[in-house]
Design an enzyme around this catalytic site. Sequence first.
Site, PDB file in Angstrom:
ATOM      1  N   ARG A  61      -4.658 -30.943 -43.158  1.00 39.39           N
ATOM      2  CA  ARG A  61      -4.686 -29.816 -42.223  1.00 39.39           C
ATOM      3  C   ARG A  61      -3.276 -29.235 -42.093  1.00 39.39           C
ATOM      4  NH1 ARG A  61      -7.025 -30.001 -36.046  1.00 39.39           N
ATOM      5  NH2 ARG A  61      -5.452 -31.639 -35.774  1.00 39.39           N
ATOM      6  N   ASP A  67      -3.426 -35.528 -28.775  1.00 35.85           N
ATOM      7  CA  ASP A  67      -2.604 -34.659 -29.602  1.00 35.85           C
ATOM      8  C   ASP A  67      -2.294 -33.394 -28.811  1.00 35.85           C
ATOM      9  OD1 ASP A  67      -4.851 -33.031 -29.756  1.00 35.85           O
ATOM     10  OD2 ASP A  67      -5.218 -33.399 -31.878  1.00 35.85           O
TER      11      ASP A  67
END
Length: 566
Positions: free
Chosen positions: A183, A469
């Site tokens: 990603r 996150d």
Amino acid sequence: MSGTGIYVYPTPAPEKIGSYYDVPEGVDIRGRYDEEFAKILTKDALKFVADLQRQFRNHIKYSLECRREAKRKYNEGALPVFDPATRYIRETDWVCAPVPPVVADRKVEITGPVERKMIINALNSGAKVFMADFEDALSPSWENLMRGQVNLRDAVNGSISFHDKARNRVYKLNDQIAKPFVRPRGWHLPEAHILIDGEPATGCLVDFGLYFYHNYATFRRTQGAGFGPFFYLPKMEHSREAKIWNSVFERAEKMAGIEKGSIRATVLIETLPAVFQMDEILYELRDHSVGLNCGRWDYIFSYVKTFQGHPDRLLPDRVQVGMTQHFMKSYSDLLIRTCHRRGVHAMGGMAAQIPIRDDPVANEAALELVRKDKLREVKAGHDGTWAAHPGLIPTCMEVFNNNMGNAPNQIKTMKRDDAANLTEDDLLQRPRGVRTMEGLRLNTRVGIQYLAAWLTGSGSVPLYNLMEDAATAEISRVQNWQWLKYGVELDGDGVKVNNELFGRVVEEEMARIEKEVGKEKFKKGMYKEACRIFSRQCTAPTLDDFLTLDAYNHIVIHYPVGSSKL
């Protein structure tokens, strides 16, 4: 320190200037020189990245301007809608390219940053896929980004190992490992250490370009033609952004001399505008798509950001905004129907729990929450799910295997035609719940602690038995901002949220953080700087689009051209 907060090292004396990166014309590297990094930042690899930047930067700038225009309309009262101009795409029958057999089974995927030991553990975890993250789970310092590229190159070619000196243990790959997906960062994030024609490179083109350039040949050799590399694409808001990615992929395939459609990507549907563009996004990527994913934490963040000018859409405590809320369930159901109608994977959301090793009862309770969530996903029709910790893989895998049997996915068996009648109102229904002082405190405590870790190089942070996150920090920030802007009256005690109350909460939560982490760690960490940034963002008159975009300048370190180990 420059005016932007970027630290600039003084120019060294000539005798101290050592090795430097061999760069093509128009490229300037301002990050620290390292011999291992130089093997990634080769002249040819940098030329590939620079070519991508030059070809697509105006398209990217236009797309970001379109985002700003959409935000202006939302702030003036407009709502996201299905685009009448692309109705023909939504209503006609077409399918994406067939899913490559090598990634047909994605029942459980593990995600994490590109740190060397974590990569090995994730690939060995028993998951079907490992999503190596340059985005929300990574603090994008020069060291983290370049070391991550080195680590992934070694992982893809099978040579990666790690010697944990503290435990006197060597980590290596098993014979059977998860398939790596990568990603890159979102369109909005720059890479300030690499200048192309005098301006910072687009972060995602750096992440994609370096990884693709150094690894496509290995994928071709080990997987066969048309089977990778594989990517996850974040933070998309409109199909025009998917069109750019598709063009980037085609350009990369042409450069490498590999078949069109070799690169495959899953798009995270993690912004509210994107849920109204799912068919269009898949259509633009139809030769390169392997599905969509419910990025539910960022989706909640985007709900607040999209409706920042709508006082009638105040969020309850974020812990109450789960997948059973009507607008969240509708989003998941429509994603499943859209993906399966187009012949690709519909991936579920994250299980963020981490094992509670010192409390078996609490650990079992956490695992039971995971089981219930994954059972909901597989029965709804999802083809796979995400987990943040290797310890969750067996639990998640058991749920999906028990409900899917030997089938690699549910693309053909779970069409979800019942979701065909979902409306814009379903996708925009106001979430229900209460707003409490504990919600305000949790947002503040978690937001500051996450940001403090991010500023010191950690983007994946264990907090209160969850692996957090950047999405969690973003939800915490925008919810605090929303409550402050509209003077929310908290349920239970009737107290209104204002700057005075928030200031007191910040002070008390900082004291609690110091007590929890210990005085020495608190003193050495960047908690006070994180508190200043987070508090400023929560009380700003205008909501910033991204917390990490503001904080990024605090971790950028520019070395003078030609410097080495300063």
